[in-house]
Design an enzyme around this catalytic site. Sequence first.
Site, PDB file in Angstrom:
ATOM      1  N   GLU A   1     -72.771   6.894 -71.282  1.00 36.96           N
ATOM      2  CA  GLU A   1     -74.020   7.612 -71.527  1.00 36.96           C
ATOM      3  C   GLU A   1     -74.685   6.923 -72.722  1.00 36.96           C
ATOM      4  O   GLU A   1     -75.478   6.034 -72.551  1.00 36.96           O
ATOM      5  CB  GLU A   1     -73.752   9.096 -71.784  1.00 36.96           C
ATOM      6  CG  GLU A   1     -75.029   9.879 -71.933  1.00 36.96           C
ATOM      7  CD  GLU A   1     -74.934  11.276 -71.332  1.00 36.96           C
ATOM      8  OE1 GLU A   1     -75.972  11.887 -71.186  1.00 36.96           O
ATOM      9  OE2 GLU A   1     -73.833  11.749 -71.006  1.00 36.96           O
TER      10      GLU A   1
ATOM     11  N   GLU B   1     -69.375  17.751 -78.880  1.00 36.29           N
ATOM     12  CA  GLU B   1     -70.513  18.073 -78.027  1.00 36.29           C
ATOM     13  C   GLU B   1     -70.504  19.554 -77.659  1.00 36.29           C
ATOM     14  O   GLU B   1     -71.517  20.230 -77.731  1.00 36.29           O
ATOM     15  CB  GLU B   1     -70.437  17.237 -76.747  1.00 36.29           C
ATOM     16  CG  GLU B   1     -71.506  17.596 -75.729  1.00 36.29           C
ATOM     17  CD  GLU B   1     -71.533  16.633 -74.564  1.00 36.29           C
ATOM     18  OE1 GLU B   1     -70.459  16.094 -74.233  1.00 36.29           O
ATOM     19  OE2 GLU B   1     -72.615  16.421 -73.997  1.00 36.29           O
TER      20      GLU B   1
HETATM   21  C1  BGC Z   1     -76.046  14.492 -73.423  1.00 34.61           C
HETATM   22  C2  BGC Z   1     -76.756  15.456 -74.323  1.00 34.61           C
HETATM   23  C3  BGC Z   1     -78.154  15.559 -73.797  1.00 34.61           C
HETATM   24  C4  BGC Z   1     -78.016  16.248 -72.467  1.00 34.61           C
HETATM   25  C5  BGC Z   1     -79.272  16.654 -71.783  1.00 34.61           C
HETATM   26  C6  BGC Z   1     -75.951  15.138 -72.085  1.00 34.61           C
HETATM   27  O1  BGC Z   1     -75.242  14.454 -71.159  1.00 34.61           O
HETATM   28  O2  BGC Z   1     -74.841  14.077 -73.927  1.00 34.61           O
HETATM   29  O3  BGC Z   1     -76.477  15.403 -75.622  1.00 34.61           O
HETATM   30  O4  BGC Z   1     -79.093  16.069 -74.655  1.00 34.61           O
HETATM   31  O5  BGC Z   1     -77.197  15.498 -71.604  1.00 34.61           O
HETATM   32  O6  BGC Z   1     -79.100  16.911 -70.461  1.00 34.61           O
END
Ligand code: BGC
Length: 882
Positions: A473, A759
């Site tokens: 990501e 997270e």
């Molecule tokens: C990310 C987040 C992001 C979010 C929004 C995730 O996969 O890690 O931090 O803001 O997606 O969909």
Amino acid sequence: MIAAPVNMKVEHFDGDVLGIGTATPRLSWEYTQSLPDDAKAEVRVVRRKPRHGGCEERDVVPAADNILLPWRFKPLDSRELVEASVRVIAAEGVGEWSEPVRFDVGLLQPHQRVADFIGPSWPEFQTDHRHQPIIRTEFDLPRKPVLARLYLTALGLVEAELNGGKVGDDVLNPGWTSYDNRVECWTYDVLDQLQVGRNALGLWLADGWYRGRVGFDGGEANVWGDRIGAFAQLEVTYDDGTRQSWYSNSSDERWKIILGPIIRSNMYEGEYHDARLEHPGWSLPGFDDSDWSSVSEIPLDEHRIEFPVMEAIRPDGANSPDSIERIGSLDDGRGVWMVDMGQNCSQRLNIHFRGLEPGQSVTIEHAEVLDKNGDLVQRILHRGIQRDRYTSNGNDEWWEPKFVMHGFRYAKITGLPELAAEDLRCTVYHTAMERTGWFESSNAMVNKLHENTMWAMKSNFMSIPTDCPQRDERVGWTADIAVFAPTALYLYDVTGFLRNWMRDVAFEQKKTGTVPFYVPYVPMGIWSDPAAIALWGDAAVLVPWAAYMSSGDVQVLEESYDCASAWVNEVTGYLSSDGVWDRRPDYAIGQLGDWLDPQAPPEEPDLAMTAKELVATAFYVHSCDLMVRIAEVLGRKDDAIRFAGLAAHAREGFQERFIIDGEPDAAARMTSDTQCAYALAIMFDLGRDGRQTNDFGERLAELVRLADGRIGTGFAGTPFVLPALTRTGHLDEAYSLFLSTKCPSWMYQITMGATTTWERWDSMLPNGEVNPGGMTSFNHYALGSVNDWVHATVGGIAPLEPAWKRILVAPRPGGNIAHSSASHLTPYGRVAIDWSLDENDNDALLIHLTVPYGTTAVLDMPGVEDTEYSGGEYDITVPWIN
Ligand code: BGC
């Protein structure tokens, strides 16, 4: 005697810098004493063009113009070298000159960027697993030059070697930008690496973000192009003023290319290095490159090359292993090792490979956590497997990957016969930035949370602000930085960094018609159709505003103004007639709301408790309110009036739709009876009057008590819940929520051994298992946004005016915290507060306060009239009854 000013700076660079990207840089400095009323500052710039002589220019300005003073002199030329210093002039005398700041100017005119991008001249694999090339050239220096600059960038990633030694200590040059907008060119002083006679320049080249696979769900390759190339322009000046240059190009046949030892390199998946394919001595003069190929030119409009407003990615210290354990053996007896670095972060291992036969490979896998069996948890990395491989040529060698970064605490090393602590060096990397903020208290868990936030920030300030540094990501998600920016700007001076990123936000907005979910934007899966999402898109307003409040830099507001106002205008078009942002049915994704609140199911982080329309409308009102202030700063009065009108309309719609006014016998409530809803309503001033706000505070406090101190907010509500409790007089609940160790809470993570902020509130479940959600990282900074409250309320300092010109000093002790110290390097100098509860008299607070010269601190304590303090040191005792 008037003391010399200190900390002379150009733009937002930390000290001396090469290759700045403007002809009219702004200068800043600090004073170490209060100045007489008639004081002026005399600015002196000594400027020198490499081919011409130097000259000196001076100007006298009001002493108070010491923050980002606009350039007062003739605009600078490319390559010009400057030494700027300042002194104070007053009737009582003339002060000493400050230490100078030294800088030079990049190649501002496109026609001065004469080099070409050069790369492989052979067919390559279409997407993954491409073998990476190296490039070399040789040149003669008739005599020792007095000045030498290498201008270096790439489509892809590049690292240069001159006469066998690495140039600079940057890594992952040129960093990540929206390459269809611009690519950064970095400047190096290479004078000491040159020698009279024959010299050799070598360039390592790799796919990087430009052509390598980036993003999630398997990612995308070749996003900006399918051919990589390096741009190198070496210029030397001799003592008689003559200049000689060498430019990368495909026509003079002096630049040669061949496949190097990096047989594949992908940011997320890892790097494979085959030492048997090394070319010993390739970046030294005299190397035989007769079997190397010619290079090909990769065309790029030189207008797209830009000189930076921020620093490059550089090493920042090292971690040493907490433990190294042999956990198994291969059939041939070589070991399988588990290394615990003790700290999760963005780092790279440099390993001593010894005792290997030619052709034997060692695999290094990286992960953030271990499972119950002591093995790496790789599931949550998805395709970003972070696996490096080193194949030996039989020699005893050290090796660190060049063109990848890994987010990890644990590394499994398979295939090394022996491994001891002396065989490992582990370097931490992030975009270089000046540390500006500190916090400590008598509560060890709070300190650990603060430290973890810093690590999460360092790990994710990697050229752009990323969400996470480990899985496939690692993109510039806009909401994450929208909520974290105030904390980030306290901890480090990241104004230049954010300004840089905002340039691409503005670019992507023009391109896609909205503020896309992440920047640089890459169409991926369900995110292929950029659409406006509250909080994520509000980054266009929140980030520049936070940077402005921290730095006082109006240019940041100016540069992002079109983007910010276009965002608000766009959303205005989506509002229902009553001013509420209802979810549009034609959206692929709709709104993400209070993303990842703890009630949301692991696989559906957007299914949070608070209505998405409520969250979306609240942020719209907040952005409109900020736009009023931004427009006022920029003197755009009509816009300010218009934004105020938009805010008023949406505020009314919000009140009608989301507030249940219980008058006369019941208190006001929100339609979403959640921590997030009340926090936003309180902090964005969405109640109809003070009574409603008061009711919201009461209910929020009650919800916290009912939840038994468990947090109930996601990305949207988290930064605001403690400030909202504090603002409405519920400090006890604020502290009970903050210090709770129950799951979910901030301190729960600490009890689970976190070394970064996670997270999810429960990225690791109480039973020690990793959250089953596919999207689970242990290194996200968004929930660390609470530290803005920590600095302001536990520590007790916050900016009241841009650049901390006025400082709010309002510590509010609570919980079991008996002492705290917080300090921040403001543009004017260091503000610091140290407080402790009087041990003998618990009703008194002893404060030691340092106020930077040129600012005013306002001490705001309950029950005491506000007191103002100008620059200086103070010991203050105030009553404190809680
Ligand atoms: C990310 C987040 C992001 C979010 C929004 C995730 O996969 O890690 O931090 O803001 O997606 O969909």
